[in-house]
Design a protein around this motif. Structure first.
Motif, mmCIF file in Angstrom:
data_model
loop_
_atom_site.group_PDB
_atom_site.id
_atom_site.type_symbol
_atom_site.label_atom_id
_atom_site.label_comp_id
_atom_site.label_asym_id
_atom_site.label_seq_id
_atom_site.Cartn_x
_atom_site.Cartn_y
_atom_site.Cartn_z
ATOM 1 N N ARG A 18 -7.908 -1.563 -3.109
ATOM 2 C CA ARG A 18 -9.056 -2.226 -2.730
ATOM 3 C C ARG A 18 -9.241 -3.630 -2.326
ATOM 4 N NH1 ARG A 18 -13.719 -0.444 -6.658
ATOM 5 N NH2 ARG A 18 -14.903 -2.067 -5.165
ATOM 6 N N THR A 19 -8.165 -4.419 -3.123
ATOM 7 C CA THR A 19 -8.091 -5.966 -2.906
ATOM 8 C C THR A 19 -7.129 -6.343 -1.927
ATOM 9 O OG1 THR A 19 -6.710 -5.924 -4.872
ATOM 10 C CG2 THR A 19 -9.019 -6.346 -5.290
ATOM 11 N N TRP A 20 -6.229 -5.156 -1.290
ATOM 12 C CA TRP A 20 -5.051 -5.465 -0.656
ATOM 13 C C TRP A 20 -5.659 -6.031 0.797
ATOM 14 C CZ3 TRP A 20 -3.598 -3.182 4.099
ATOM 15 C CH2 TRP A 20 -2.395 -3.579 4.582
ATOM 16 N N GLN A 21 -5.133 -7.131 1.340
ATOM 17 C CA GLN A 21 -5.196 -7.678 2.676
ATOM 18 C C GLN A 21 -3.716 -7.749 3.319
ATOM 19 O OE1 GLN A 21 -8.079 -8.566 4.009
ATOM 20 N NE2 GLN A 21 -9.240 -8.013 2.153
ATOM 21 N N GLU A 52 0.838 -1.314 0.071
ATOM 22 C CA GLU A 52 -0.123 -0.098 0.146
ATOM 23 C C GLU A 52 0.986 1.307 0.067
ATOM 24 O OE1 GLU A 52 0.902 -1.171 4.419
ATOM 25 O OE2 GLU A 52 0.117 -2.171 2.450
ATOM 26 N N LEU A 88 -7.020 1.887 -7.282
ATOM 27 C CA LEU A 88 -8.009 0.976 -7.191
ATOM 28 C C LEU A 88 -7.379 -0.518 -6.818
ATOM 29 C CD1 LEU A 88 -10.476 1.841 -10.146
ATOM 30 C CD2 LEU A 88 -10.848 2.232 -7.575
ATOM 31 N N ARG A 89 -6.358 -0.920 -7.333
ATOM 32 C CA ARG A 89 -5.534 -1.958 -6.612
ATOM 33 C C ARG A 89 -5.575 -2.138 -5.160
ATOM 34 N NH1 ARG A 89 -0.050 -3.243 -8.451
ATOM 35 N NH2 ARG A 89 0.306 -1.138 -7.426
#
Length: 75
Positions: free
Chosen positions: A53-56, A2, A50-51
């Protein structure tokens, strides 16, 4: 990841503006091209963001990862 994405977006946006705004101000850049390039730059930054949004977060980066499992707080 991030922070790297945020850093890349900032570098891209500041770099683009540092180069193209002075060029447009002195007339070295066609205004139509400058407008299209600015739109493309904005879309690139938004698309890159927007990538996130899927980060965990990985388990190793969890704030309680240093606490033994049997002593961790449960949410």
């Amino acid at each position: 990841m991030e922070r790297a994405t945020i850093r890349a977006n900032l570098i891209w946006a500041f770099g683009y503006n540092a180069v193209t705004v002075p060029m447009a101000a002195v007339g070295w850049l066609n205004p139509m091209f400058a407008a299209a390039a600015m739109s493309a730059s904005s879309l690139l930054v938004v698309g890159n963001s927007l990538r996130l949004r899927t980060w965990q977060p990985s388990p190793a980066r969890h704030p309680d990862s240093r606490v033994p499992h049997h002593r961790r707080r449960t949410p």
